[in-house]
Design an enzyme around this catalytic site. Structure first.
Site, short mmCIF file in Angstrom:
data_model
loop_
_atom_site.label_atom_id
_atom_site.label_comp_id
_atom_site.label_asym_id
_atom_site.label_seq_id
_atom_site.Cartn_x
_atom_site.Cartn_y
_atom_site.Cartn_z
N LEU A 3 0.86 -1.19 0.00
CA LEU A 3 0.00 0.00 0.00
C LEU A 3 0.89 1.24 0.00
O LEU A 3 1.95 1.24 0.63
CB LEU A 3 -0.88 -0.01 1.25
CG LEU A 3 -1.82 -1.21 1.37
CD1 LEU A 3 -2.49 -1.23 2.75
CD2 LEU A 3 -2.87 -1.18 0.27
N ASP B 171 2.63 -2.32 12.94
CA ASP B 171 1.19 -2.10 12.86
C ASP B 171 0.36 -3.24 13.43
O ASP B 171 -0.83 -3.05 13.70
CB ASP B 171 0.78 -1.86 11.40
CG ASP B 171 1.32 -0.53 10.91
OD1 ASP B 171 1.30 0.43 11.69
OD2 ASP B 171 1.78 -0.47 9.76
N ARG C 134 -4.10 -6.27 5.11
CA ARG C 134 -3.04 -6.50 6.09
C ARG C 134 -3.49 -7.36 7.28
O ARG C 134 -2.69 -7.66 8.15
CB ARG C 134 -2.50 -5.15 6.59
CG ARG C 134 -1.92 -4.29 5.45
CD ARG C 134 -1.03 -3.19 5.96
NE ARG C 134 0.04 -3.73 6.79
CZ ARG C 134 0.86 -2.98 7.53
NH1 ARG C 134 0.73 -1.68 7.54
NH2 ARG C 134 1.80 -3.53 8.27
N HIS D 238 -0.13 7.73 9.45
CA HIS D 238 -0.24 7.37 10.86
C HIS D 238 0.17 8.55 11.75
O HIS D 238 0.89 9.45 11.29
CB HIS D 238 0.71 6.20 11.19
CG HIS D 238 0.30 4.89 10.60
ND1 HIS D 238 1.17 4.08 9.91
CD2 HIS D 238 -0.88 4.21 10.63
CE1 HIS D 238 0.55 2.97 9.53
NE2 HIS D 238 -0.70 3.02 9.95
N VAL E 186 7.06 3.31 0.20
CA VAL E 186 5.75 2.69 0.45
C VAL E 186 5.32 2.98 1.90
O VAL E 186 4.72 2.16 2.59
CB VAL E 186 5.75 1.18 0.14
CG1 VAL E 186 5.77 0.94 -1.35
CG2 VAL E 186 6.92 0.45 0.81
N CYS F 290 8.30 1.53 11.98
CA CYS F 290 7.37 0.56 11.35
C CYS F 290 7.92 -0.86 11.31
O CYS F 290 7.15 -1.82 11.23
CB CYS F 290 7.06 0.96 9.91
SG CYS F 290 6.45 2.62 9.73
N1 GLY Z 1 2.68 0.48 3.19
C1 GLY Z 1 2.41 0.61 4.55
C2 GLY Z 1 0.96 0.71 4.80
O1 GLY Z 1 0.31 1.38 4.03
O2 GLY Z 1 0.39 0.11 5.67
#
Ligand code: GLY
Length: 307
Positions: A30, A79, A98, A173, A290, A296
């Protein structure tokens, strides 16, 4: 008002969980903006250096989960779990693509014998990138990925700490433009939206004695209130560079992983002024394409010696 249960030393960690990059990241991860393609080999090298810093240089025990080609964003482990002391909240990531990332993380954290809480409520979403733990309280960004119900479940999981919500409008975020750079120090980008995000952190706070043992409705009220604790602020010119990793490592003291002078020269100069820190510049330019920043790519855990 201080929280009830401060960890003894903010930033202490014994373990890090990381995950290898799948090749599918390049085409399918994403991303907010279509931009330059990720150079996979370079991304892997940068990630390996990051892992080496945590493991070889700082002495953390690193658990590396294997890549999964069906989960293009799986390298962004932050995450999928929020760990505080001996408790791990396995999240329900905001992006449906995800959601399966949580399975392997749950298994790894069970092996580390953490108390596992799973966010199962189908109305809840939460990405760890929206969770800022300051050592005395949590701030949860309400973003496209994290909603109020997710924040409520986090508050219910970590009952010893005040939890406040902060609106996140312009970034992926909350921690896309701020992070902890020390025990009472928040690094923050200088854009208007980043600075705005920090403002609520100064308002009147929850009282912990109203938090414990009470139902969810009171927790919601508490989350809408804000901290009365004043944090020191370290403003860096580049929002992305405000995402750094602070650790307090026995025998090394204050350690800060921050973006390199090659990537963000002006922000690096700000970090270089920090006194009494071991400063470790780390490149993250490929994964940043990305929307992946330094925090992260790891879940940091502080295991007690006897557990
Ligand atoms: N590419 C990291 C996210 O959008 O969660």
């Amino acid at each position: 008002m201080a929280a009830l249960g401060h960890p003894a030393v903010f930033g202490r960690a014994t373990h890090a969980v990381v995950r290898a990059l799948p090749e599918s990241l390049c085409q399918h991860a994403l991303r907010r903006d279509k931009g330059d393609e990720v150079d996979f080999a370079r991304a892997e090298r940068q990630h390996q250096l990051y892992v080496d810093v945590l493991g070889s240089k700082l002495g953390l025990q690193v658990v590396t989960l294997p890549a999964d080609e069906s989960l293009p964003d799986c390298v962004f482990v932050e995450d999928v779990a929020v760990v505080c002391e001996e408790t791990a909240l396995i999240t329900r990531p905001g992006a449906p693509s995800r959601r399966k990332e949580v399975d392997m993380m749950k298994e790894a954290l069970e092996k580390l014998q953490l108390n596992i809480v799973e966010m199962k409520d189908e109305n809840a979403t939460l990405d760890g990138g929206d969770v800022l733990f300051t050592g005395r309280e949590f701030f949860v960004g309400l973003s496209k990925r994290t909603n109020q119900r997710g924040a409520e479940i986090l508050a219910d999981t970590f009952k010893d700490y005040a939890v406040s919500t902060v609106p996140v409008a312009d970034t992926l975020h909350l921690k896309s433009s701020c992070s902890m750079a020390g025990p009472n120090l928040i690094a923050i980008g200088s854009s208007e939206s980043a600075q705005k995000a920090l403002k609520p952190l100064g308002r009147t706070s929850a009282r912990p004695d109203t938090m414990l043992g009470l139902g969810p409705s009171l927790e919601i009220t508490i989350m809408q209130q804000m901290s009365d604790h004043r944090y020191d602020k370290l403003t860096v010119p580049d929002d992305m560079a405000a995402n750094c990793i602070y650790l307090n490592i026995p025998s090394k003291g204050h350690v800060l992983l921050h973006r390199t002078p090659e990537e963000y020269p002006e922000s690096a100069k700000v970090y270089e002024k920090l006194k009494d820190y071991m400063l470790i510049p780390v490149s993250q330019s490929e994964l940043e394409k990305v929307d992946g920043l330094l925090t992260c790519c790891s879940v940091l855990i502080n295991k007690k010696a006897d557990s």
